[in-house]
Every structure is written in C-alpha cells, then in structure tokens.
Scaffold this motif. Structure first.
Motif, mmCIF file in Angstrom:
data_model
loop_
_atom_site.group_PDB
_atom_site.id
_atom_site.type_symbol
_atom_site.label_atom_id
_atom_site.label_comp_id
_atom_site.label_asym_id
_atom_site.label_seq_id
_atom_site.Cartn_x
_atom_site.Cartn_y
_atom_site.Cartn_z
ATOM 1 N N VAL A 5 0.844 -1.196 0.000
ATOM 2 C CA VAL A 5 0.000 0.000 0.000
ATOM 3 C C VAL A 5 0.881 1.248 0.000
ATOM 4 N N ARG A 6 0.634 2.115 -0.967
ATOM 5 C CA ARG A 6 1.384 3.371 -1.072
ATOM 6 C C ARG A 6 0.659 4.473 -0.302
ATOM 7 N N PRO A 7 1.374 5.369 0.353
ATOM 8 C CA PRO A 7 0.744 6.486 1.051
ATOM 9 C C PRO A 7 -0.143 7.291 0.088
ATOM 10 N N GLY A 8 -1.332 7.656 0.547
ATOM 11 C CA GLY A 8 -2.255 8.436 -0.265
ATOM 12 C C GLY A 8 -3.008 7.643 -1.305
ATOM 13 N N SER A 9 -2.874 6.305 -1.290
ATOM 14 C CA SER A 9 -3.521 5.484 -2.317
ATOM 15 C C SER A 9 -4.859 4.910 -1.849
ATOM 16 N N GLY A 10 -5.342 5.332 -0.705
ATOM 17 C CA GLY A 10 -6.593 4.805 -0.178
ATOM 18 C C GLY A 10 -7.790 5.237 -0.995
ATOM 19 N N GLY A 11 -8.936 4.651 -0.668
ATOM 20 C CA GLY A 11 -10.173 5.002 -1.342
ATOM 21 C C GLY A 11 -10.599 6.417 -1.008
ATOM 22 N N CYS A 12 -11.571 6.900 -1.748
ATOM 23 C CA CYS A 12 -12.090 8.254 -1.543
ATOM 24 C C CYS A 12 -12.998 8.273 -0.310
ATOM 25 N N ARG A 13 -12.718 9.180 0.613
ATOM 26 C CA ARG A 13 -13.507 9.306 1.845
ATOM 27 C C ARG A 13 -14.826 9.988 1.516
ATOM 28 N N ILE A 14 -15.929 9.328 1.874
ATOM 29 C CA ILE A 14 -17.276 9.828 1.613
ATOM 30 C C ILE A 14 -17.961 10.059 2.951
ATOM 31 N N PRO A 35 -20.073 -3.363 -9.252
ATOM 32 C CA PRO A 35 -19.936 -2.894 -7.861
ATOM 33 C C PRO A 35 -18.601 -2.200 -7.615
ATOM 34 N N PHE A 36 -18.555 -1.434 -6.543
ATOM 35 C CA PHE A 36 -17.336 -0.768 -6.105
ATOM 36 C C PHE A 36 -16.804 -1.467 -4.861
ATOM 37 N N THR A 37 -15.520 -1.290 -4.606
ATOM 38 C CA THR A 37 -14.900 -1.739 -3.366
ATOM 39 C C THR A 37 -15.202 -0.692 -2.308
ATOM 40 N N PHE A 38 -15.555 -1.141 -1.102
ATOM 41 C CA PHE A 38 -15.744 -0.187 -0.011
ATOM 42 C C PHE A 38 -15.109 -0.699 1.263
ATOM 43 N N VAL A 39 -14.766 0.229 2.128
ATOM 44 C CA VAL A 39 -14.395 -0.076 3.507
ATOM 45 C C VAL A 39 -15.038 0.981 4.384
ATOM 46 N N VAL A 40 -15.247 0.644 5.633
ATOM 47 C CA VAL A 40 -15.621 1.617 6.648
ATOM 48 C C VAL A 40 -14.447 1.655 7.606
ATOM 49 N N GLY A 41 -13.774 2.797 7.641
ATOM 50 C CA GLY A 41 -12.597 2.939 8.487
ATOM 51 C C GLY A 41 -12.951 2.979 9.955
ATOM 52 N N HIS A 55 -9.208 -4.268 -0.917
ATOM 53 C CA HIS A 55 -9.800 -3.619 0.249
ATOM 54 C C HIS A 55 -8.733 -3.006 1.156
ATOM 55 N N VAL A 56 -7.626 -3.702 1.306
ATOM 56 C CA VAL A 56 -6.550 -3.206 2.166
ATOM 57 C C VAL A 56 -5.990 -1.908 1.587
ATOM 58 N N ALA A 57 -5.882 -1.812 0.259
ATOM 59 C CA ALA A 57 -5.426 -0.572 -0.380
ATOM 60 C C ALA A 57 -6.468 0.530 -0.212
ATOM 61 N N CYS A 58 -7.746 0.183 -0.369
ATOM 62 C CA CYS A 58 -8.826 1.164 -0.198
ATOM 63 C C CYS A 58 -8.778 1.768 1.203
ATOM 64 N N ALA A 59 -8.406 0.963 2.184
ATOM 65 C CA ALA A 59 -8.316 1.416 3.579
ATOM 66 C C ALA A 59 -6.979 2.070 3.896
ATOM 67 N N GLY A 60 -6.112 2.185 2.909
ATOM 68 C CA GLY A 60 -4.794 2.768 3.151
ATOM 69 C C GLY A 60 -3.943 1.908 4.067
ATOM 70 N N GLY A 61 -4.248 0.609 4.128
ATOM 71 C CA GLY A 61 -3.500 -0.317 4.974
ATOM 72 C C GLY A 61 -3.954 -0.342 6.423
ATOM 73 N N THR A 89 -11.947 -10.670 1.020
ATOM 74 C CA THR A 89 -11.021 -11.687 1.509
ATOM 75 C C THR A 89 -9.785 -11.057 2.143
ATOM 76 N N GLY A 90 -9.631 -9.745 1.997
ATOM 77 C CA GLY A 90 -8.532 -9.044 2.663
ATOM 78 C C GLY A 90 -8.803 -8.858 4.147
ATOM 79 N N TYR A 91 -10.076 -8.608 4.498
ATOM 80 C CA TYR A 91 -10.447 -8.380 5.895
ATOM 81 C C TYR A 91 -11.373 -9.455 6.473
ATOM 82 N N CYS A 92 -12.118 -10.159 5.640
ATOM 83 C CA CYS A 92 -13.044 -11.208 6.096
ATOM 84 C C CYS A 92 -13.963 -10.710 7.218
ATOM 85 N N PRO A 93 -14.684 -9.617 6.988
ATOM 86 C CA PRO A 93 -15.528 -9.066 8.064
ATOM 87 C C PRO A 93 -16.725 -9.960 8.389
ATOM 88 N N ASP A 94 -17.133 -9.919 9.628
ATOM 89 C CA ASP A 94 -18.307 -10.676 10.060
ATOM 90 C C ASP A 94 -19.567 -9.989 9.550
#
Length: 158
Positions: A5-14, A35-41, A55-61, A89-94
């Motif tokens: 994961v590169r700094p500043g490469s995370g997903g767009c904060r909405i 569909p889009f990739t999403f994470v909730v930080g 997903h890990v990149a979207c979350a900025g690691g 499969t990066g986070y396997c959330p419940d």
C-alpha cells in the motif's frame, strides 16, 4: 498485501451527500455498471474505490470496521445502495459489521437496505489456519475437513 500500500492510495472518503455526488460524477459508465470496493474505516467513514481495488489498499493499509462490495442506483432525488456485501477476503468481516456500514451510509445521506443484500460467512480453521467461506451452513474446512467454529474468528487486523 499491506506492505504494497502506497501512502495516499486509499479510497475516496465519503462523509456527506456532496462528497458522494462529486465522486460518483467522476465514474465512467463501465465503472457504474459493476460494484465498487468499499471499507468503513475505524473513524466510521465510508471509503470507495473501483471494484478491482484491494480492500486493504482502499483502507490505506489501516484496520476497518467493515469491508465489501457495493452498488448504487439513482432513486428520485438521491443516490441509494442497490446491493452491498461483506465480501472482502482481505479483511473477512463478520456479517455483524453491518451496523458500521449502515451508520456510514446514513452519515453520507445514502439510501440503504436494512442489511447486507449478500452475506458472506468467513471462518478460520482452528486446525490448519486457512480462511474459509462457509456455504450452505456447512461449517467444515474445505482444506482439511475439520469442524469450523460457529462464531466469527477472523483476525480483524488482517
């Protein structure tokens, strides 16, 4: 994956309807068709990225409260979620991570369903430590045939 994961490469904060409107206006017709990739930080904010993003990149690691895939549709005068899953499969959330997703969508003033439209059940095998997707309530490891636990046991720091 986190090391790549590169700094500043995370997903767009909405965090508002205006943030989402600006972001969605920049999407191509091809992107809107899938569909889009999403994470909730851990800050509770929704972050979005193109589907083929990790997903890990979207979350900025960083660690997350939830992650998955999400699709949107235009309903009357606002955008709404048409489909949403915890498929990551990066986070396997419940599946219980829905509450974090619901709050993030509400904060962004996006219409939403009452829960994940497609739930994915993840378990780590206590015997071989492999990640499993449980299908049809068959809590048996596909790698070693061991029984899988009934409760979520994935490492949230994955």
């Amino acid at each position: 994956m986190k090391a790549a994961v590169r700094p500043g490469s995370g997903g767009c904060r909405i965090s508002s309807a205006a943030d989402f409107s600006a972001w969605i206006a920049e999407r191509s017709a091809t992107e809107l068709a899938e569909p889009f990739t999403f994470v909730v930080g851990t800050d509770g904010a929704l972050r979005l990225a193109p589907r083929r993003s990790e997903h890990v990149a979207c979350a900025g690691g960083d660690m997350v409260l939830s992650a998955g895939e999400i699709s949107f549709t235009r309903e009357a005068d606002r955008w709404a979620v048409s489909e949403v899953s915890n498929q990551s499969t990066g986070y396997c959330p419940d599946v219980t991570s829905w509450s974090a997703v619901a709050l993030a969508l509400d904060d962004a003033e996006l219409g939403r369903p009452s829960g994940f439209t497609h739930e994915v059940v993840f378990r780590r095998c206590p015997n071989c430590q492999e990640h499993n997707i449980v299908r049809e309530d068959d809590f048996v490891c596909v790698f070693c045939d061991s029984d899988l636990p009934a409760t979520w046991n994935m490492d949230s720091t994955a």
